[in-house]
Design a protein around this motif. Structure first.
Motif, PDB file in Angstrom:
ATOM      1  N   ALA A 203       0.816  -1.223   0.000  1.00 28.53           N
ATOM      2  CA  ALA A 203       0.000   0.000   0.000  1.00 28.53           C
ATOM      3  C   ALA A 203       0.845   1.265   0.000  1.00 28.53           C
ATOM      4  O   ALA A 203       0.471   2.256  -0.612  1.00 28.53           O
ATOM      5  CB  ALA A 203      -0.953  -0.016   1.192  1.00 28.53           C
ATOM      6  N   ARG A 204       1.991   1.244   0.678  1.00 28.48           N
ATOM      7  CA  ARG A 204       2.788   2.472   0.765  1.00 28.48           C
ATOM      8  C   ARG A 204       4.051   2.442  -0.090  1.00 28.48           C
ATOM      9  O   ARG A 204       4.889   3.328  -0.002  1.00 28.48           O
ATOM     10  CB  ARG A 204       3.132   2.742   2.227  1.00 28.48           C
ATOM     11  N   CYS A 205       4.206   1.368  -0.909  1.00 29.56           N
ATOM     12  CA  CYS A 205       5.388   1.284  -1.776  1.00 29.56           C
ATOM     13  C   CYS A 205       5.085   1.867  -3.147  1.00 29.56           C
ATOM     14  O   CYS A 205       4.073   1.515  -3.749  1.00 29.56           O
ATOM     15  CB  CYS A 205       5.793  -0.178  -1.973  1.00 29.56           C
ATOM     16  N   PRO A 206       5.965   2.743  -3.657  1.00 29.05           N
ATOM     17  CA  PRO A 206       5.780   3.191  -5.040  1.00 29.05           C
ATOM     18  C   PRO A 206       6.069   2.019  -5.975  1.00 29.05           C
ATOM     19  O   PRO A 206       7.045   1.295  -5.761  1.00 29.05           O
ATOM     20  CB  PRO A 206       6.827   4.305  -5.193  1.00 29.05           C
ATOM     21  N   LEU A 207       5.196   1.810  -6.965  1.00 28.18           N
ATOM     22  CA  LEU A 207       5.383   0.673  -7.878  1.00 28.18           C
ATOM     23  C   LEU A 207       5.849   1.153  -9.242  1.00 28.18           C
ATOM     24  O   LEU A 207       5.419   2.199  -9.712  1.00 28.18           O
ATOM     25  CB  LEU A 207       4.057  -0.078  -8.056  1.00 28.18           C
ATOM     26  N   GLY A 226      -0.514 -16.233   2.918  1.00 29.67           N
ATOM     27  CA  GLY A 226      -0.458 -14.782   3.060  1.00 29.67           C
ATOM     28  C   GLY A 226       0.903 -14.343   3.566  1.00 29.67           C
ATOM     29  O   GLY A 226       1.459 -13.344   3.108  1.00 29.67           O
ATOM     30  N   ALA A 227       1.449 -15.108   4.509  1.00 24.79           N
ATOM     31  CA  ALA A 227       2.767 -14.766   5.059  1.00 24.79           C
ATOM     32  C   ALA A 227       3.835 -14.862   3.961  1.00 24.79           C
ATOM     33  O   ALA A 227       4.732 -14.028   3.883  1.00 24.79           O
ATOM     34  CB  ALA A 227       3.116 -15.698   6.216  1.00 24.79           C
ATOM     35  N   ASP A 228       3.719 -15.884   3.094  1.00 21.59           N
ATOM     36  CA  ASP A 228       4.664 -16.008   1.967  1.00 21.59           C
ATOM     37  C   ASP A 228       4.554 -14.791   1.054  1.00 21.59           C
ATOM     38  O   ASP A 228       5.563 -14.231   0.618  1.00 21.59           O
ATOM     39  CB  ASP A 228       4.357 -17.266   1.139  1.00 21.59           C
ATOM     40  N   MET A 229       3.322 -14.387   0.754  1.00 26.21           N
ATOM     41  CA  MET A 229       3.107 -13.239  -0.144  1.00 26.21           C
ATOM     42  C   MET A 229       3.707 -11.972   0.469  1.00 26.21           C
ATOM     43  O   MET A 229       4.337 -11.171  -0.229  1.00 26.21           O
ATOM     44  CB  MET A 229       1.602 -13.021  -0.389  1.00 26.21           C
ATOM     45  N   ALA A 230       3.485 -11.804   1.783  1.00 25.66           N
ATOM     46  CA  ALA A 230       4.022 -10.616   2.459  1.00 25.66           C
ATOM     47  C   ALA A 230       5.553 -10.628   2.392  1.00 25.66           C
ATOM     48  O   ALA A 230       6.189  -9.586   2.221  1.00 25.66           O
ATOM     49  CB  ALA A 230       3.535 -10.574   3.904  1.00 25.66           C
ATOM     50  N   GLU A 231       6.132 -11.817   2.494  1.00 25.87           N
ATOM     51  CA  GLU A 231       7.598 -11.931   2.444  1.00 25.87           C
ATOM     52  C   GLU A 231       8.122 -11.576   1.041  1.00 25.87           C
ATOM     53  O   GLU A 231       9.144 -10.917   0.904  1.00 25.87           O
ATOM     54  CB  GLU A 231       8.014 -13.354   2.855  1.00 25.87           C
ATOM     55  N   VAL A 232       7.398 -12.031   0.004  1.00 19.50           N
ATOM     56  CA  VAL A 232       7.778 -11.673  -1.371  1.00 19.50           C
ATOM     57  C   VAL A 232       7.811 -10.144  -1.511  1.00 19.50           C
ATOM     58  O   VAL A 232       8.763  -9.569  -2.053  1.00 19.50           O
ATOM     59  CB  VAL A 232       6.764 -12.279  -2.385  1.00 19.50           C
ATOM     60  N   CYS A 233       6.769  -9.499  -0.983  1.00 17.21           N
ATOM     61  CA  CYS A 233       6.693  -8.024  -1.081  1.00 17.21           C
ATOM     62  C   CYS A 233       7.837  -7.376  -0.311  1.00 17.21           C
ATOM     63  O   CYS A 233       8.433  -6.396  -0.770  1.00 17.21           O
ATOM     64  CB  CYS A 233       5.365  -7.523  -0.514  1.00 17.21           C
ATOM     65  N   ARG A 234       8.132  -7.933   0.874  1.00 17.78           N
ATOM     66  CA  ARG A 234       9.196  -7.360   1.693  1.00 17.78           C
ATOM     67  C   ARG A 234      10.539  -7.436   0.948  1.00 17.78           C
ATOM     68  O   ARG A 234      11.282  -6.463   0.883  1.00 17.78           O
ATOM     69  CB  ARG A 234       9.296  -8.109   3.022  1.00 17.78           C
ATOM     70  N   ARG A 235      10.802  -8.587   0.344  1.00 17.79           N
ATOM     71  CA  ARG A 235      12.080  -8.728  -0.375  1.00 17.79           C
ATOM     72  C   ARG A 235      12.151  -7.809  -1.569  1.00 17.79           C
ATOM     73  O   ARG A 235      13.204  -7.209  -1.839  1.00 17.79           O
ATOM     74  CB  ARG A 235      12.264 -10.179  -0.832  1.00 17.79           C
ATOM     75  N   ALA A 236      11.043  -7.686  -2.314  1.00 17.73           N
ATOM     76  CA  ALA A 236      11.041  -6.793  -3.481  1.00 17.73           C
ATOM     77  C   ALA A 236      11.274  -5.358  -3.017  1.00 17.73           C
ATOM     78  O   ALA A 236      12.054  -4.614  -3.635  1.00 17.73           O
ATOM     79  CB  ALA A 236       9.706  -6.911  -4.230  1.00 17.73           C
ATOM     80  N   MET A 238      12.802  -4.338  -0.294  1.00 15.59           N
ATOM     81  CA  MET A 238      14.191  -4.184   0.163  1.00 15.59           C
ATOM     82  C   MET A 238      15.127  -4.028  -1.028  1.00 15.59           C
ATOM     83  O   MET A 238      16.042  -3.203  -1.010  1.00 15.59           O
ATOM     84  CB  MET A 238      14.629  -5.409   0.982  1.00 15.59           C
ATOM     85  N   ALA A 239      14.887  -4.816  -2.083  1.00 19.74           N
ATOM     86  CA  ALA A 239      15.732  -4.726  -3.273  1.00 19.74           C
ATOM     87  C   ALA A 239      15.612  -3.335  -3.891  1.00 19.74           C
ATOM     88  O   ALA A 239      16.613  -2.727  -4.295  1.00 19.74           O
ATOM     89  CB  ALA A 239      15.325  -5.806  -4.283  1.00 19.74           C
ATOM     90  N   ALA A 240      14.379  -2.824  -3.928  1.00 21.33           N
ATOM     91  CA  ALA A 240      14.158  -1.492  -4.502  1.00 21.33           C
ATOM     92  C   ALA A 240      14.880  -0.432  -3.665  1.00 21.33           C
ATOM     93  O   ALA A 240      15.499   0.490  -4.202  1.00 21.33           O
ATOM     94  CB  ALA A 240      12.664  -1.189  -4.577  1.00 21.33           C
ATOM     95  N   ILE A 241      14.786  -0.575  -2.324  1.00 19.99           N
ATOM     96  CA  ILE A 241      15.442   0.402  -1.451  1.00 19.99           C
ATOM     97  C   ILE A 241      16.958   0.344  -1.636  1.00 19.99           C
ATOM     98  O   ILE A 241      17.633   1.373  -1.705  1.00 19.99           O
ATOM     99  CB  ILE A 241      15.047   0.151   0.018  1.00 19.99           C
TER     100      ILE A 241
END
Ligand code: ATP
Length: 272
Positions: A203-207, A226-236, A238-241
């Motif tokens: 929700a708060r990540c620029p895409l 859901g936890a797996d999906m959240a982890e995918v988002c977290r890694r993506a 982090m990579a962007a940051i």
């Protein structure tokens, strides 16, 4: 002086919209929790016993804890969370006392949603000899849980939610009327739910313009929780940051080189 030192109820920050999918469970919980916690007086006026508890069941990491927190938040109720194994203590008699303390704390924090995670560790089927899964301590905890649940008065403002991955292993006494008598399934997310989880997690990540959440929620992520999906988002994220930081550092180094070069030019000009 025990495992329950950290009994600290608070209103959680999770909102229904933070949870992707699970429309049925959300709707059922809204109804179940809101009436007893927010409108207990009305139920009492009508002479109706309020629902006292429900069981959330399904595979790990699919939103049981999130649902419980959002339900508490929704009615501005306190949230008190206990892991089943925390109630098991190797000291004789301590376990029942622990259960009593938990319910006391919940009553004091009313309106309060009392959440038992990993509930199968204490709610297992009792054998004919009275022990749960052959474990006497677990059986004593279970008996005390039943006593406490039956003792919740209609106006107590305490609602009990328990979560388990193995509903079939629970003692049937737990799901009798007046106890955890509503069973809410919290399944693995389907494609639309995965898409909603991606949207909630990002929700708060620029895409980037070419990110297609609906496509990502398709076959590639079939079977993920859901936890797996959240982890995918977290890694993506982090990579962007990391890319952003590297770009900023490169830009800063470039500026520094330019400043250095400019200073050198001035120096040379001054020397001439
Ligand atoms: P467990 O059985 O292991 O206790 P659980 O079902 O209680 O798991 P949660 O703790 O609610 O799972 O979810 C773990 C994490 O996974 C959440 O903090 C969140 O990041 C993410 N998650 C899981 N399900 C969802 C969902 N439906 N929407 C958004 N995020 C989710």
């Amino acid at each position: 002086p025990s495992v329950l030192r950290g009994l600290a109820p608070e209103v959680p920050a999770v909102r229904w919209d933070d949870i992707g999918g699970l429309q049925e469970a959300k709707a059922a919980l809204r109804e179940l929790v809101e009436l007893p916690l927010s409108h207990g007086r009305l139920l009492e006026a009508y002479g109706l016993p309020p629902p006292r508890g429900a069981l959330l069941y399904g595979p790990p990491g699919c939103g049981k804890t999130l649902l419980a927190k959002a339900a508490a938040n929704e009615c501005s109720a306190n949230f008190l969370s206990i892991r089943g194994p925390e109630l098991l203590s190797k000291w004789l008699g301590e376990s029942e006392a622990a259960v009593r303390r938990v319910f006391d704390a919940a009553r004091q924090a009313a309106p309060c949603l009392l959440f038992f995670d990993e509930f199968d560790s204490v709610g297992g089927r009792r054998s004919a000899g009275g022990s749960a899964g052959g474990d006497a301590a677990a059986a004593r905890v279970l008996n005390q849980l039943l006593v406490e649940m039956d003792g919740l008065t209609d106006r107590g403002g305490v609602f009990v939610l328990a979560a388990t991955n193995r509903p079939e292993a629970l003692d049937p006494a737990l799901t009798r009327p007046g106890r955890l008598d509503h069973l809410l399934r919290v399944p693995l997310p389907d494609a639309p739910a995965r898409s909603a989880i991606l949207a909630a997690s990002l929700a708060r990540c620029p895409l980037a313009a070419d990110v297609d959440l609906a496509a990502l929620a398709g076959e590639t992520t079939e079977g993920l929780s859901g936890a797996d999906m959240a982890e995918v988002c977290r890694r993506a994220g982090m990579a962007a940051i990391r890319e952003l930081v590297a770009a900023e550092e490169a830009a800063a180094a470039q500026t520094q080189r330019q400043a250095g070069a400019a200073a050198e030019v001035r120096q040379t000009a001054g020397d001439a």
